[in-house]
Design a protein around this motif. Structure first.
Motif, PDB file in Angstrom:
ATOM      1  N   THR A 191       3.586  -7.541  -0.813  1.00 38.75           N
ATOM      2  CA  THR A 191       4.199  -6.247  -0.518  1.00 38.75           C
ATOM      3  C   THR A 191       4.392  -6.070   0.984  1.00 38.75           C
ATOM      4  N   ARG A 192       3.388  -6.452   1.769  1.00 36.08           N
ATOM      5  CA  ARG A 192       3.517  -6.359   3.226  1.00 36.08           C
ATOM      6  C   ARG A 192       4.661  -7.227   3.725  1.00 36.08           C
TER       7      ARG A 192
ATOM      8  N   GLY B  88      -5.325  -8.988  -6.268  1.00 39.94           N
ATOM      9  CA  GLY B  88      -5.096  -7.803  -5.466  1.00 39.94           C
ATOM     10  C   GLY B  88      -4.674  -8.149  -4.054  1.00 39.94           C
ATOM     11  N   ALA B  89      -5.365  -9.113  -3.452  1.00 37.26           N
ATOM     12  CA  ALA B  89      -5.038  -9.528  -2.088  1.00 37.26           C
ATOM     13  C   ALA B  89      -3.650 -10.157  -2.033  1.00 37.26           C
TER      14      ALA B  89
ATOM     15  N   ARG C 279      -0.990  -7.382  -2.365  1.00 36.13           N
ATOM     16  CA  ARG C 279      -0.843  -6.626  -1.116  1.00 36.13           C
ATOM     17  C   ARG C 279      -0.132  -7.456  -0.045  1.00 36.13           C
ATOM     18  N   THR C 280      -0.438  -8.742  -0.017  1.00 35.69           N
ATOM     19  CA  THR C 280       0.214  -9.618   0.961  1.00 35.69           C
ATOM     20  C   THR C 280       1.706  -9.700   0.714  1.00 35.69           C
TER      21      THR C 280
END
Length: 300
Positions: A16-17, A9-10, A13-14
């Motif tokens: 995607t950012r 998950g992390a 998200r990383t």
């Protein structure tokens, strides 16, 4: 990041950012410490239809025992909507759900070099999350994938039997960039002849003493031994890179690409923000004002 457990998950998200980051945010991220054990980077490129996704999937399974493995597969984005089908992820779902395997499809978005927006920073993130190796698949547009050379340690070029790919690749100069040549779908007629032709070209090419001489392999998804032979060739090239001390040159190459790409993105933003009044100015004046705006944007 603790390499003993992968926080998917992390990581998601990383990535995607990073994909949506502005040039200023990318510059801030570049201040991170260099990882002690950066991931090995293996690139696979070739024209559409060469079977990159299928072969990459089998290669990933063959190399899964070497440590945490990431797959970044770039799909073409629509120039109108910016969306991408991301079919590579669909074709790779058969790889399963190994806790040490992570697959991410990326839309090429604003790039025109066969890669994806902010890809250098995404590859850096894979280092931060403790990956031992990252396999990168390019869009596969044939003649515009020079950028892949700057992003990976080992570049594999896929060609198809009797498809004319070899001639096009020679024109594009990518034949000089590949570390390993692969004639894929070797069960098709003409595969052996294609491999022989590539070897003949290699035989008349001058190589410096101690230089890596790219092997020419035949592969087919239905022949596991051929995938193992490709994996072994990658290991040999990685060992040669280490013995020849090529890591510093690779880092300089990546730094050059990163700087070029950041400047291109910033210039594109400056140009996109101009109105009709600006575009009616004489070209010399446009350039002068654009350079001023670019300097302010970079210094912000």
């Amino acid at each position: 990041m603790n390499p003993s457990s992968l926080d998917r998950g992390a990581l998601g998200r990383t990535l995607t950012r990073i994909a949506n980051a502005t040039p200023a945010e990318l510059v801030q991220r570049a201040q991170r410490d260099t990882p002690l054990h950066p991931a090995r980077r293996i690139g696979m490129t070739g024209a559409p239809g060469a079977g990159k996704s299928t072969l990459l999937g089998h290669l990933a399974m063959a190399r899964a025992s070497k440590g945490r493995l990431g797959v970044l597969a770039v799909d073409p984005s629509s120039p109108r909507s910016g969306g991408a089908i991301l079919g590579d992820r669909i074709r790779m779902d058969e790889l399963g759900t190994s806790p040490e395997l992570y697959i991410r499809s990326l839309g090429s978005r604003g790039t025109s070099d066969g890669l994806a927006d902010n890809l250098p920073e995404m590859l850096d993130a894979m280092d931060d999350f403790g990956f031992a190796e990252v396999l990168l698949e390019t869009v596969g547009v044939g003649q515009t994938e020079y950028a892949a050379r700057a992003q990976v340690d080992t570049l594999v070029l896929l060609l198809l039997p009797d498809s004319g790919d070899m001639v096009q690749a020679m024109k594009a100069g990518i034949m000089e960039m590949a570390d390993i040549f692969v004639v894929n779908k070797a069960d098709l007629p003409g595969a052996q002849r294609m491999a022989t032709d590539i070897r003949r070209i290699g035989a008349i090419t001058r190589h410096a003493q101690g230089a890596w001489v790219p092997p020419v392999l035949l592969t087919a998804a239905s022949r596991p031994a051929s995938v193992s032979a490709l994996s072994d060739a990658i290991d040999r090239h990685q060992a040669w890179l280490a013995a020849a001390g090529r890591q510093a040159a690779l880092r300089r190459q990546r730094a050059r690409y990163r700087l070029k790409r950041l400047l291109e993105v910033q210039v594109a933003e400056v140009v996109a923000n101009q109105d009709d009044e600006f575009l009616a100015l004489p070209l010399r004046q446009q350039l002068s004002q654009a350079w001023t705006q670019l300097g302010k944007a970079i210094g912000a």
